[in-house]
Design a protein around this motif. Structure first.
Motif, PDB file in Angstrom:
ATOM      1  N   PRO A   5      24.079  41.958  42.981  1.00  0.00           N
ATOM      2  CA  PRO A   5      24.506  40.949  42.216  1.00  0.00           C
ATOM      3  C   PRO A   5      24.037  39.763  42.835  1.00  0.00           C
ATOM      4  O   PRO A   5      23.113  39.161  42.456  1.00  0.00           O
ATOM      5  CB  PRO A   5      25.945  41.167  42.342  1.00  0.00           C
ATOM      6  N   VAL A  35      25.844  42.417  36.119  1.00  0.00           N
ATOM      7  CA  VAL A  35      25.859  41.158  35.367  1.00  0.00           C
ATOM      8  C   VAL A  35      25.400  40.001  36.246  1.00  0.00           C
ATOM      9  O   VAL A  35      24.664  39.127  35.817  1.00  0.00           O
ATOM     10  CB  VAL A  35      27.277  40.881  34.810  1.00  0.00           C
ATOM     11  N   PHE A  44      29.172  34.204  44.318  1.00  0.00           N
ATOM     12  CA  PHE A  44      29.677  35.381  45.006  1.00  0.00           C
ATOM     13  C   PHE A  44      29.804  35.268  46.522  1.00  0.00           C
ATOM     14  O   PHE A  44      30.489  36.063  47.137  1.00  0.00           O
ATOM     15  CB  PHE A  44      28.835  36.590  44.614  1.00  0.00           C
ATOM     16  N   CYS A  66      32.812  39.543  37.251  1.00  0.00           N
ATOM     17  CA  CYS A  66      32.977  40.976  37.542  1.00  0.00           C
ATOM     18  C   CYS A  66      33.768  41.679  36.436  1.00  0.00           C
ATOM     19  O   CYS A  66      33.475  42.837  36.109  1.00  0.00           O
ATOM     20  CB  CYS A  66      33.685  41.177  38.877  1.00  0.00           C
ATOM     21  N   VAL A  71      29.361  47.744  35.606  1.00  0.00           N
ATOM     22  CA  VAL A  71      29.269  48.587  36.807  1.00  0.00           C
ATOM     23  C   VAL A  71      30.245  48.138  37.889  1.00  0.00           C
ATOM     24  O   VAL A  71      30.026  48.355  39.081  1.00  0.00           O
ATOM     25  CB  VAL A  71      27.819  48.609  37.350  1.00  0.00           C
ATOM     26  N   MET A  72      31.355  47.565  37.458  1.00  0.00           N
ATOM     27  CA  MET A  72      32.318  47.048  38.438  1.00  0.00           C
ATOM     28  C   MET A  72      32.856  48.145  39.364  1.00  0.00           C
ATOM     29  O   MET A  72      32.983  47.940  40.565  1.00  0.00           O
ATOM     30  CB  MET A  72      33.475  46.344  37.739  1.00  0.00           C
ATOM     31  N   TRP A  89      32.705  41.407  45.576  1.00  0.00           N
ATOM     32  CA  TRP A  89      32.017  42.604  45.081  1.00  0.00           C
ATOM     33  C   TRP A  89      33.005  43.377  44.226  1.00  0.00           C
ATOM     34  O   TRP A  89      34.137  43.618  44.648  1.00  0.00           O
ATOM     35  CB  TRP A  89      31.581  43.506  46.232  1.00  0.00           C
TER      36      TRP A  89
HETATM   37  S1  SF4 Z   1      31.099  43.911  39.685  1.00  0.00           S
HETATM   38 FE1  SF4 Z   1      29.524  43.801  41.284  1.00  0.00          FE
HETATM   39  S2  SF4 Z   1      27.636  43.968  40.166  1.00  0.00           S
HETATM   40 FE2  SF4 Z   1      29.201  43.429  38.683  1.00  0.00          FE
HETATM   41  S3  SF4 Z   1      29.216  41.204  38.549  1.00  0.00           S
HETATM   42 FE3  SF4 Z   1      30.698  41.764  40.111  1.00  0.00          FE
HETATM   43  S4  SF4 Z   1      29.625  41.698  42.062  1.00  0.00           S
HETATM   44 FE4  SF4 Z   1      28.092  41.769  40.395  1.00  0.00          FE
END
Ligand code: SF4
Length: 124
Positions: A5, A35, A44, A66, A71-72, A89
């Protein structure tokens, strides 16, 4: 992570070994659907000397990203298993991930202490 991300902007903010781990994971299937891969890159990871109010606001904004990420779950598990020490994350801050990991360790310890039915029968 893949470098989820939070791509190149954050790589500079994490230790080299973490960046290397991310590079290794770069091809993980879930990563391509992140995303945050396309935008919101600055949300982040904390810039240096970020005031608390700004950090809380930024983290909440990252969590909103998120929350709409397909794909969370995969991202969160990755961050817990690595473990990733910095940034948001899978909708969790670093502090929140430490709490989850502590709970998991405690649960594992409790499970180890709980006698299994097979062992009781064999012992009796
Ligand atoms: S869940 Fe992970 S991959 Fe998805 S937006 Fe959040 S940090 Fe990015």
């Amino acid at each position: 992570m893949l470098q989820p991300p939070h791509s190149s902007l954050q790589i500079a903010a994490v230790p080299a070994q973490r960046a290397a781990a991310r590079d290794r994971d770069q091809d993980a299937p879930w990563h391509t659907e992140a995303v945050c891969r396309r935008d919101e890159a600055g949300l982040f990871f904390a810039p240096s000397k970020e005031p608390t109010a700004a950090r809380l606001s930024r983290e909440e904004a990252a969590k909103r990203v998120c929350a709409r990420c397909p794909v969370m779950v995969e991202c969160r598990e990755h961050a817990l298993l690595q473990p990733e020490p910095y940034g948001v994350w899978g909708g969790l801050t670093a502090a929140e991930r430490r709490v989850v990991l502590a709970r998991r360790r405690r649960r594992e310890m409790e499970l180890k202490k709980t006698p299994r039915p097979g062992r009781i029968a064999a012992a009796g």
